[in-house]
Design an enzyme around this catalytic site. Structure first.
Site, PDB file in Angstrom:
ATOM      1  N   SER A  42     -52.521 -15.072  43.104  1.00  0.00           N
ATOM      2  CA  SER A  42     -52.769 -15.715  41.701  1.00  0.00           C
ATOM      3  C   SER A  42     -54.299 -16.623  42.377  1.00  0.00           C
ATOM      4  O   SER A  42     -53.653 -17.204  43.698  1.00  0.00           O
ATOM      5  CB  SER A  42     -52.268 -16.012  40.884  1.00  0.00           C
ATOM      6  OG  SER A  42     -53.081 -17.545  40.099  1.00  0.00           O
TER       7      SER A  42
ATOM      8  N   TYR B 234     -45.350 -21.656  38.588  1.00  0.00           N
ATOM      9  CA  TYR B 234     -45.910 -20.996  39.127  1.00  0.00           C
ATOM     10  C   TYR B 234     -46.552 -21.115  40.234  1.00  0.00           C
ATOM     11  O   TYR B 234     -46.552 -19.981  41.276  1.00  0.00           O
ATOM     12  CB  TYR B 234     -47.280 -20.649  37.197  1.00  0.00           C
ATOM     13  CG  TYR B 234     -47.899 -19.598  37.991  1.00  0.00           C
ATOM     14  CD1 TYR B 234     -47.502 -18.228  37.385  1.00  0.00           C
ATOM     15  CD2 TYR B 234     -49.055 -19.500  37.536  1.00  0.00           C
ATOM     16  CE1 TYR B 234     -48.137 -17.016  37.592  1.00  0.00           C
ATOM     17  CE2 TYR B 234     -50.301 -18.093  38.552  1.00  0.00           C
ATOM     18  CZ  TYR B 234     -49.768 -17.161  37.618  1.00  0.00           C
ATOM     19  OH  TYR B 234     -50.680 -15.892  38.105  1.00  0.00           O
TER      20      TYR B 234
END
Ligand SMILES: NC(=O)c1ccc[n+]([C@@H]2O[C@H](COP(=O)([O-])OP(=O)(O)OC[C@H]3O[C@@H](n4cnc5c(N)ncnc54)[C@H](O)[C@@H]3O)[C@@H](O)[C@H]2O)c1
Length: 250
Positions: free
Chosen positions: A139, A152
């Site tokens: 990401s 995350y």
């Protein structure tokens, strides 16, 4: 002979789009997901597109489930050529000191352990059979720091690290392992969130040099390029696909 691929998180979003793109290359596909409805829906679409497909229900954070989806793939198709190691979840969006331990464990379990378990069992088959190709989904939060996504971000930075280190160990055995780092991408979940919060969409888009979100099809195109033979000499890379977003943050 048709190639065989596994797509985790294939019941929705980037996983589903990539599975459909791989089907255009004639790849037979095993869809792995905790969501039975989404997983079976993808399998139906793949079969309509003319490839063979199987759904295996699994929680990627459970090592036994992971071994089972690998065993079922080998039982049905004999080998694994491509692995899109993609299933992941986001967090509650809270600042880290307000985050429950259970949320931290859940995100690490799915996004990091799930990715490691997947490679542990899939790569074993690939090395035994002479090689294969893996793409993990990192990401933007795996290449830059951002607030409200600390856990995350830790898991996605972890994916970047494991990608590089695995290449050091197994490129000689015919493995290629790369990661993609998408910026905000209009998957169904993101789309419905922004439909309900149009101001958030405007603010997200204004921070992206290309002034729009990515599409799942764009990510699927990149993953397919990396997985298939066209990218034979690309190994250990983390390729950002974010309209220039992270390039403006260094
Ligand atoms: N959409 C974005 O903007 C974006 C940006 C960067 C990275 N990502 C990453 O892309 C990947 C896919 O996300 P998406 O946007 O397609 O989301 P999504 O929610 O549409 O799809 C994720 C899929 O993973 C499945 N899943 C969740 N937990 C699972 C588990 N424990 N075991 C098996 N399957 C599980 C879900 O059921 C779902 O089908 C994730 O790793 C996410 O972190 C997404």
């Amino acid at each position: 002979m048709s190639k065989v691929g596994i797509v985790t998180g294939g019941g929705s979003g980037l996983g589903q789009s990539t599975a459909l793109r791989l089907a255009k290359e004639g790849v037979n596909i095993v869809i792995v997901d905790v969501d039975e409805e989404g997983g079976n829906e993808t399998v139906e679409i793949l079969k309509e597109a003319g490839v063979d497909a199987l759904f295996v229900k699994a929680d990627v954070s459970n090592a036994e489930d992971v071994k089972n989806y690998v065993d079922q793939t080998v039982e049905k198709f004999g080998t694994i050529d491509y692995f899109f190691n993609n299933a992941g979840i986001s967090g509650s969006g809270k600042y880290f000191l307000e985050t429950d331990i259970s949320e931290i464990e859940k995100i690490v379990g799915i996004n990091l352990l799930g990715v490691l378990y997947g490679i542990r069992y899939v790569a074993e088959v690939m090395v035994k059979n002479g090689g294969g190709s893996i793409v993990n989904t990192a990401s933007s939060a795996g290449v830059i720091g951002q607030d409200t996504v600390v856990t995350y971000s830790a898991t996605k930075h972890g994916i970047v690290g494991l990608t590089k280190s695995l290449v050091a160990e197994y490129a000689k055995d015919g493995l290629r392992i790369n990661s993609v780092a998408p910026g905000p991408t209009e998957t169904p979940m993101v789309k419905s969130y922004f439909e309900a919060n149009p101001k958030m969409k405007e603010s997200a888009e204004s921070g992206i040099p290309q002034k729009r979100l990515g599409t799942p099809e764009e990510v699927a195109e990149l993953v397919t390029f990396l997985l298939t033979g066209k990218a034979e000499y690309i190994n250990g890379e983390v390729i950002r696909i974010d309209g220039g977003f992270t390039n403006t943050k260094f």
